[in-house]
Design a protein around this motif. Sequence first.
Motif, PDB file in Angstrom:
ATOM      1  N   HIS A 213      52.424  30.526  40.642  1.00 34.19           N
ATOM      2  CA  HIS A 213      52.785  29.581  41.721  1.00 34.19           C
ATOM      3  C   HIS A 213      52.561  30.330  43.035  1.00 34.19           C
ATOM      4  O   HIS A 213      53.058  29.730  44.126  1.00 34.19           O
ATOM      5  N   ASP A 214      52.253  31.246  43.285  1.00 33.35           N
ATOM      6  CA  ASP A 214      51.900  32.093  44.747  1.00 33.35           C
ATOM      7  C   ASP A 214      51.226  31.431  45.472  1.00 33.35           C
ATOM      8  O   ASP A 214      50.259  30.578  44.921  1.00 33.35           O
ATOM      9  N   THR A 215      50.834  31.426  46.959  1.00 31.26           N
ATOM     10  CA  THR A 215      50.260  30.837  47.728  1.00 31.26           C
ATOM     11  C   THR A 215      48.717  31.093  47.599  1.00 31.26           C
ATOM     12  O   THR A 215      48.524  31.988  46.896  1.00 31.26           O
ATOM     13  N   TRP A 216      47.869  30.239  47.961  1.00 28.48           N
ATOM     14  CA  TRP A 216      46.304  30.175  47.774  1.00 28.48           C
ATOM     15  C   TRP A 216      45.959  31.538  48.578  1.00 28.48           C
ATOM     16  O   TRP A 216      45.147  32.249  47.680  1.00 28.48           O
ATOM     17  N   ASP A 217      46.486  32.075  49.387  1.00 34.24           N
ATOM     18  CA  ASP A 217      45.816  33.377  50.016  1.00 34.24           C
ATOM     19  C   ASP A 217      46.199  34.448  49.057  1.00 34.24           C
ATOM     20  O   ASP A 217      45.549  35.405  48.885  1.00 34.24           O
ATOM     21  N   PHE A 218      47.377  34.546  48.610  1.00 34.34           N
ATOM     22  CA  PHE A 218      47.718  35.753  47.553  1.00 34.34           C
ATOM     23  C   PHE A 218      47.009  35.533  46.396  1.00 34.34           C
ATOM     24  O   PHE A 218      46.556  36.634  45.856  1.00 34.34           O
ATOM     25  N   GLN A 219      46.575  34.465  45.867  1.00 30.33           N
ATOM     26  CA  GLN A 219      45.928  34.109  44.703  1.00 30.33           C
ATOM     27  C   GLN A 219      44.435  34.820  45.075  1.00 30.33           C
ATOM     28  O   GLN A 219      43.924  35.529  43.891  1.00 30.33           O
ATOM     29  N   GLN A 220      44.008  34.629  46.018  1.00 30.78           N
ATOM     30  CA  GLN A 220      42.587  35.043  46.589  1.00 30.78           C
ATOM     31  C   GLN A 220      42.448  36.467  46.729  1.00 30.78           C
ATOM     32  O   GLN A 220      41.510  37.357  46.251  1.00 30.78           O
ATOM     33  N   ILE A 221      43.517  37.154  47.207  1.00 28.17           N
ATOM     34  CA  ILE A 221      43.667  38.421  47.268  1.00 28.17           C
ATOM     35  C   ILE A 221      43.577  39.137  45.933  1.00 28.17           C
ATOM     36  O   ILE A 221      43.150  40.181  45.866  1.00 28.17           O
ATOM     37  N   ALA A 222      44.273  38.593  44.898  1.00 28.47           N
ATOM     38  CA  ALA A 222      44.359  38.966  43.787  1.00 28.47           C
ATOM     39  C   ALA A 222      43.302  39.082  42.868  1.00 28.47           C
ATOM     40  O   ALA A 222      42.827  39.742  42.418  1.00 28.47           O
ATOM     41  N   LYS A 223      42.341  38.163  43.289  1.00 20.62           N
ATOM     42  CA  LYS A 223      41.026  37.956  42.743  1.00 20.62           C
ATOM     43  C   LYS A 223      40.089  39.011  43.400  1.00 20.62           C
ATOM     44  O   LYS A 223      39.215  39.731  42.511  1.00 20.62           O
ATOM     45  N   ILE A 224      39.983  39.301  44.889  1.00 16.99           N
ATOM     46  CA  ILE A 224      39.310  40.401  45.372  1.00 16.99           C
ATOM     47  C   ILE A 224      39.748  41.783  44.618  1.00 16.99           C
ATOM     48  O   ILE A 224      38.788  42.588  44.631  1.00 16.99           O
ATOM     49  N   LEU A 225      41.049  42.064  44.574  1.00 15.68           N
ATOM     50  CA  LEU A 225      41.638  43.334  44.002  1.00 15.68           C
ATOM     51  C   LEU A 225      41.044  43.555  42.824  1.00 15.68           C
ATOM     52  O   LEU A 225      40.483  44.536  42.479  1.00 15.68           O
ATOM     53  N   THR A 226      41.208  42.467  41.697  1.00 16.01           N
ATOM     54  CA  THR A 226      40.763  42.448  40.507  1.00 16.01           C
ATOM     55  C   THR A 226      39.207  42.864  40.346  1.00 16.01           C
ATOM     56  O   THR A 226      38.842  43.588  39.611  1.00 16.01           O
ATOM     57  N   GLN A 227      38.449  42.200  41.388  1.00 13.22           N
ATOM     58  CA  GLN A 227      37.045  42.169  41.046  1.00 13.22           C
ATOM     59  C   GLN A 227      36.352  43.586  41.935  1.00 13.22           C
ATOM     60  O   GLN A 227      35.380  44.114  41.649  1.00 13.22           O
ATOM     61  N   GLN A 228      37.120  44.016  42.975  1.00  9.16           N
ATOM     62  CA  GLN A 228      36.790  45.214  43.686  1.00  9.16           C
ATOM     63  C   GLN A 228      37.145  46.657  43.072  1.00  9.16           C
ATOM     64  O   GLN A 228      36.590  47.505  43.390  1.00  9.16           O
ATOM     65  N   ILE A 229      38.374  46.707  42.430  1.00 10.56           N
ATOM     66  CA  ILE A 229      38.888  47.877  42.052  1.00 10.56           C
ATOM     67  C   ILE A 229      38.053  48.198  40.515  1.00 10.56           C
ATOM     68  O   ILE A 229      38.462  47.079  39.720  1.00 10.56           O
ATOM     69  N   PRO A 230      37.431  49.127  40.669  1.00  7.21           N
ATOM     70  CA  PRO A 230      36.658  49.347  39.244  1.00  7.21           C
ATOM     71  C   PRO A 230      37.674  49.588  37.871  1.00  7.21           C
ATOM     72  O   PRO A 230      38.628  50.112  37.865  1.00  7.21           O
ATOM     73  N   ASN A 231      37.242  48.632  37.007  1.00  2.59           N
ATOM     74  CA  ASN A 231      38.109  48.494  35.706  1.00  2.59           C
ATOM     75  C   ASN A 231      39.527  48.117  35.967  1.00  2.59           C
ATOM     76  O   ASN A 231      40.248  48.373  34.997  1.00  2.59           O
ATOM     77  N   ALA A 232      39.823  47.572  37.263  1.00  3.80           N
ATOM     78  CA  ALA A 232      41.156  46.872  37.301  1.00  3.80           C
ATOM     79  C   ALA A 232      41.823  45.901  36.217  1.00  3.80           C
ATOM     80  O   ALA A 232      40.863  45.019  35.822  1.00  3.80           O
TER      81      ALA A 232
END
Length: 266
Positions: A213-232
């Motif tokens: 239930h974190d806010t929309w921005d932090f959900q988006q950041i989590a997606k970016i980190l997962t997609q951009q950090i190799p093998n995260a």
Amino acid sequence: MSDSGFADVNDTRLYYELSGSGPTVVLLHGFALDTRMWDEQMKALASQFQVLRYDMRGFGQSRLPDDKPYDPCVDLLQLLEFLNIDSAAIIGLSLGGWVATDFTIAYPEKIIALVAADAALMGYEWQEGRPSVLPVEVAQTQGVDAAKEFWVGSPLFEAARRHPRVLRHLDEMTQDYSGWHWVNENPQILADEPSIFSLPKITCPSLVLVGEHDTWDFQQIAKILTQQIPNAESHTIDNAGHMSNMENPAQFNAVISEFLACHLKD
């Protein structure tokens, strides 16, 4: 082993606590908070690892910034050197996630594994406003105490406010926060290249956590980190918002313990 005290490093004084033995795990707290937000993780992890938590410059018992430029990553680097720690896993939440990610990019040789939980990220364009700066106008027009009330009552902590124990803990830490960042110009040094563009450079094992239930921005950041950090790896903490480590410590601790056990060896 258990130790606590103050380290005079990088022209400041940082309060720290060290507990346990084995490979080191560093815990980085969120904005306006301090080491106490990690109480449940300190208990859980110190039986397996040496755990270091500290108050970043300007928070908790550590010294406030002055007008001299400083880099929180260098603060951490020199603290590790002060404590004779060669390398560590690093876990950061919110502001702590920002610093943990920056540190991993700047000093990859020091990092064994990265956990970014409900993390902020340098270079991300906030759609709902960067949370830590939203109370600035309140602080400058109505005073720091009003800004603290605004901060704890903000959407960032909506889910946390449903848990009386968590809310009480947040209130205690926020009341002890000086409010310095809301009424002063912070001379913090930022990396030449925002971290959002450097994520593919991260090569250590990485885990991205975000509260359901974190806010929309932090959900988006989590997606970016997962997609951009190799093998995260990524994991959602159930029934939790921004303070996922405090709102659902059992699941949070289980996930990070399993991840760290896989990647930290004596």
